[in-house]
Design an enzyme around this catalytic site. Structure first.
Site, PDB file in Angstrom:
ATOM      1  N   GLY A   1       0.834  -1.238  -0.042  1.00  0.00           N
ATOM      2  CA  GLY A   1      -0.185   0.007   0.027  1.00  0.00           C
ATOM      3  C   GLY A   1       0.800   1.194  -0.076  1.00  0.00           C
ATOM      4  O   GLY A   1       1.967   1.248   0.227  1.00  0.00           O
TER       5      GLY A   1
ATOM      6  N   GLU B   1       7.889 -10.771   4.835  1.00  0.00           N
ATOM      7  CA  GLU B   1       6.751 -11.814   3.681  1.00  0.00           C
ATOM      8  C   GLU B   1       7.001 -11.526   2.487  1.00  0.00           C
ATOM      9  O   GLU B   1       7.306 -12.239   1.469  1.00  0.00           O
ATOM     10  CB  GLU B   1       5.352 -11.559   4.426  1.00  0.00           C
TER      11      GLU B   1
ATOM     12  N   GLY C   1       0.221 -12.641   6.940  1.00  0.00           N
ATOM     13  CA  GLY C   1       1.339 -12.691   7.831  1.00  0.00           C
ATOM     14  C   GLY C   1       1.385 -11.449   8.932  1.00  0.00           C
ATOM     15  O   GLY C   1       2.469 -11.319   9.337  1.00  0.00           O
TER      16      GLY C   1
ATOM     17  N   ILE D   1       1.164   3.617   2.180  1.00  0.00           N
ATOM     18  CA  ILE D   1       1.836   4.180   3.368  1.00  0.00           C
ATOM     19  C   ILE D   1       3.108   3.338   3.598  1.00  0.00           C
ATOM     20  O   ILE D   1       4.237   3.930   3.949  1.00  0.00           O
ATOM     21  CB  ILE D   1       0.848   3.933   4.846  1.00  0.00           C
TER      22      ILE D   1
END
Length: 367
Positions: A217, A238, A336, A219
């Site tokens: 995303g 991950e 995760g 952010i």
């Protein structure tokens, strides 16, 4: 026979391979880059024609419009999503398919409890001189190869060859076909002023020498952009993203302070741009390892100053984070996130951030 002769013997087309699937079989797909869409389309077509019944297809972050999550196929193929993309999300909301709630690092253990998996379909890069194909995810390949009675391959000439991923020998393959299909590209998140502000605030909390994990995303991408003045960062994540490649290319990430896999960037799967795939391919400093190693909270916690940055859908006044659903509406899954929250908060000096915009729908809904 030579490896090339065995290859030629097992080479077919997707239509022919689909006829090898029997009614009642259970099959698995791995993470996004490893999903052979041509073959799944042919299997779904046979189901729509009434030639396949009672099939189960397990998916992980679907990136294609699989019909097992649509009315057209749901009566013949039972889709089970272990983490949902758009197709599974919509289908499950309409009653076409199920979810398998889980933390990502536990998935191989759960798969191991199956008495039998009848088939695994995956994409691989072309065979090497020793008869081995490289898979493109570290994620679940080891357990799926161990458990599957049949392995069907799409040999894709556009696929990168990351280091560390499981290999499949031609002798283990049931059948294969060749493809030049393009592979999924994930665009960067659209950064706005709020995302940039949040990214800068989080970056202030990340010391030199920290090990980082980002989710998907705007952010997390903003955090990556705000870290360009840091030194000796490491990556144990991950997902490998473009913002991480930016940090590697800028020299910000050198993995020199990591106690495990020192000098190596570690992830379990990747999604991003063509540039990222080219950068990762045959790069010995980037390893895509099994999720049992990458997402194990105990292993994550062994990295001092482990920093986890993830998003959420909602947080309540008790501080409870929901990243899987909105009310009773299924969105994705735990994935995760919990693995890394646990690992980072247990790490010496570690920190976990859940970051998102507080309103939604143009400021009309509070999250």
């Amino acid at each position: 026979m030579t490896f090339q002769q065995i290859y030629a013997q097992k080479l077919a087309d997707p239509e022919t391979i689909a006829t090898l699937i029997s009614p009642g079989w259970k099959g698995f797909l791995d993470a996004p880059l490893g999903q052979p869409y041509q073959l799944i389309q042919r299997i779904e077509q046979r189901a729509k024609e009434g030639k396949l019944q009672d099939l189960t297809l397990n998916t992980l972050l679907d990136v294609y419009p699989y019909e097992c999550y649509q009315k057209s196929c749901a009566s013949s193929i039972h889709g089970i999503s272990w983490f949902s993309g758009v197709s599974a999300r919509k289908g499950i909301a309409q009653g076409y398919g199920d979810i398998a709630p889980c933390n990502y690092h536990e998935v191989p253990e759960l798969i191991d409890q199956y008495e039998q998996i009848d088939f695994w379909c995956t994409r691989v890069s072309p065979m090497d001189e020793n008869g081995y194909f490289s898979t493109c995810n570290g994620s679940l390949g080891e357990i799926l190869k161990k458990k599957s009675s049949h392995i069907f391959l799409e040999v894709n000439h556009n696929l990168p060859r990351p280091c560390g991923t499981p290999k499949i020998h031609i002798s283990e393959v049931t059948a294969l076909y060749e493809s030049n299909d393009s592979i999924p590209i994930m665009k960067r998140g659209k950064m706005d002023d709020t995302s940039t502000t949040i990214g800068n605030l989080i970056a202030e909390e990340i010391p030199d020498g920290a090990t980082i994990q980002f989710g998907i995303g705007a952010i997390p991408d903003a955090v990556g952009s705000a870290l360009m003045n840091k030194k000796h960062l490491g990556i144990h994540s991950e997902l490998l993203t473009d913002s991480m490649i930016d940090l590697i290319e800028a020299g910000v990430v050198d993995n020199s302070r990591k106690p495990l896999n020192t000098g190596k960037t570690i992830a379990t799967f990747m999604m991003g741009s063509a540039h990222m795939y080219d950068f990762v391919s045959d790069n010995p400093d980037i390893l895509l390892l099994p999720v049992t190693q990458v997402n194990d909270p105990y292993i994550i916690a062994q990295h001092p100053n482990m920093i986890s940055v993830n998003a959420a859908l909602e947080v309540d006044f008790y501080g409870q984070v929901c990243a899987e659903s909105i009310g009773t509406i299924h969105i994705s899954g735990s994935g995760g996130q919990v693995d890394f929250v646990k690992g980072a908060t247990t790490s010496k000096g570690g920190k976990s951030f859940i970051a998102f915009h507080s309103p939604a729908q143009n400021g009309t809904v509070s999250r």
